[in-house]
Design an enzyme around this catalytic site. Sequence first.
Site, PDB file in Angstrom:
ATOM      1  N   LYS A 124      -3.108   6.288  -9.158  1.00  0.00           N
ATOM      2  CA  LYS A 124      -3.193   5.396  -7.992  1.00  0.00           C
ATOM      3  C   LYS A 124      -2.058   5.744  -7.048  1.00  0.00           C
ATOM      4  CE  LYS A 124      -5.723   1.879  -6.572  1.00  0.00           C
ATOM      5  NZ  LYS A 124      -7.103   1.519  -6.943  1.00  0.00           N
ATOM      6  N   ASP A 164      -8.936   2.266  -1.210  1.00  0.00           N
ATOM      7  CA  ASP A 164      -8.658   0.959  -1.827  1.00  0.00           C
ATOM      8  C   ASP A 164      -8.344   0.047  -0.632  1.00  0.00           C
ATOM      9  OD1 ASP A 164      -8.103  -0.253  -4.723  1.00  0.00           O
ATOM     10  OD2 ASP A 164      -6.560  -1.080  -3.423  1.00  0.00           O
TER      11      ASP A 164
END
Length: 451
Positions: A124, A164
Site C-alpha cells: 500500500k 484508493d
Amino acid sequence: MYVDEVFEKVKARDPDQPEFLQAVEEVFTSLGEFIEENPQYKKANILERVVEPDRMFIFRVPWETNDGEVMVNRGMRVEFNNAIGPYKGGLRFHPSVNLGIIKFLGFEQVFKNALTTLPLGGGKGGSDFDPKGKNDAEVMRFCQSFMNELYKYLGPNTDVPAGDIGVGAREIGFMFGQYKRLKNEFTGVFTGKGLNWGGSLIRPEATGYGAVYFADEMLKTRGDSLDGKVCLVSGSGNVAQFTVEKLSQLGAKAITLSDSSGFIHDPDGIDEEKLAFVMELKNVRRGRIKEYAEKFKVQYAAADPKLDHNPLWAVEADCAFPSATQNEINEVDAQNLVKGGVFVISEGANMPTAPEGANVFLKAKVLYGPGKAANAGGVSVSGLEMSQNSLRLSWSREEVDERLRGIMAAIHEQCMIYGYDEKDKYCDYVKGANVGGFKKVADAMLDQGLV
Ligand code: NDP
Ligand code: 2IT
C-alpha cells in the site's frame, strides 16, 4: 500465548501507529486457536515475520501550485509481503495519511489478496496530499513528482499500485503516464487504467459490485436474497457509487450516501437517474453530497463532531455497506444499526468498524462480512487486469463480471471453512477471513525458507 507475546512486541515497536496495531490485534485475535493447534507457525516465528513489512519507502514530493507556490508533501510505499505474488495494493491521497495508516492498509491487503485465489502479494502507499480544491494541472504536477521517486520501486512483476481514497482514473492516468516516460516501457504497472490503454472492464465497478455479491452470498446461507432490502451506504466515492448501482440492479434500495461534510437520506431510494447525478457531482464537478439533497428535496444532516455517533447508522434498514473510511462505525453506531433492524453488514471500506463495534455485530449474530473479504472484489479485478495485460488481450464485461462473482463466492466459501461453527450455526466471517488468508500466506512463507 504466542499471539499475545508477539502482539506485545509489535506494540512496543510501533506504539504510535494505532490503526496498524488495531489491524494486527484483530488478525491475531482470530488466529489464537489456529496457531496453538498448528505449531509449525510458531516454530518458524511466522507471526513476528508477517507483521514486519519487507521494506518501506518514505520520500519528499515537491510540487508547485498554479500560483507558483512551492508545496512539499510526503510520499510513501510499504511493500508488505510478496510470498504469493508481486506487491499489490492501492495508493491513498488524503491529508490524514501517515505511515501507521499505510501499514494497516498494507497488512490488511496481504490477507485480502490471499483470499482472492489470485497470485497477489500485499502493499500500500500514498501521500498526505489533499486533492480537494486542486485543479487538474496541480494534481498532474503532484502525481508526476510523486512518480519521479516511486517509479524506481515498481514493475509489473515487482509492485503494481492502483487507486484508493483520493486516487481514481485521473490520478492513475497521470502516474502511469509519468512512469511510462521515465522507464520508456509500456507495461501493466498500474491497475485501474483507462479502458483504451490497458484497463479492464468492470475494474471501476469491482469493489462496490463485489461487496454486494458478498452480501448476497451471506444472505443465501439464510435462504434469503437482496431483493426488496433497504440498504444504508456511506461515502459517495468509487466504492459507494457502484455499491448503489449493483444494489438497485438486484432489486434492493440504497437510501443514504455521505461525504466528510454530512449525509443524505432519500427514503424513495437512489435510482439510476439520481446515481447519474451523484457520479457527475462527485467525479466531474467534485462537489459536495449536500447538493443531492437540494436537487432531489431530501433530508441532509451535516456531520457533527460533537456527537458520539453518526446518525446515518441510526436510520432503519436491513443492510449496511460502509464505504467511506476506517473506524466510521463505533460501538454506539453498531448498536444503533442492530437496533434499527440491520442484519447484514458488508464492508466496502477497509476496517470501517472499530473493534468494539465488530463485537456488537458478532454478539448479535448478524451477517457481518469484514472488509478484507467483502471488499476484495476491487483487487481481484486488478488481478484480472494484470492477467489480461500479460496476455495482451481484453475480456468482455460479462466474462470479467462472471469471474468476479466466482471469486466473491470462493472468498465466502473460505470464510465458511474457517469461520463456521456447527454448534452455533453461525459463521464468524472475521475469523474465517483472517485464518483463511493467513494460512495461505504463512504456508508460502514456510515453503520459501527464512527470507
Ligand atoms: P473515494 O476517494 O472515491 O471516496 C471516498 C469517500 O469516502 C468520499 O465520499 C469521502 O468524502 C469519504 N471519506 C473519505 N475519508 C473520510 C473521512 N476521513 N471521513 C469521512 N468521510 C470520508 O475512495 P474509494 O471509494 O475508493 O474508497 C472508499 C473506501 O473503500 C476506503 O476505505 C478504501 O480503502 C476502500 N477500498 C477501496 C477500493 C477501491 O478499489 N477503490 C478497494 C477496496 C477498498 P470526502 O470527499 O468528503 O472526503
Ligand atoms: O484496498 C484495496 O483493496 C484497494 N484499494 C484496491 C487495491 C488494488 O490493487 O486494486
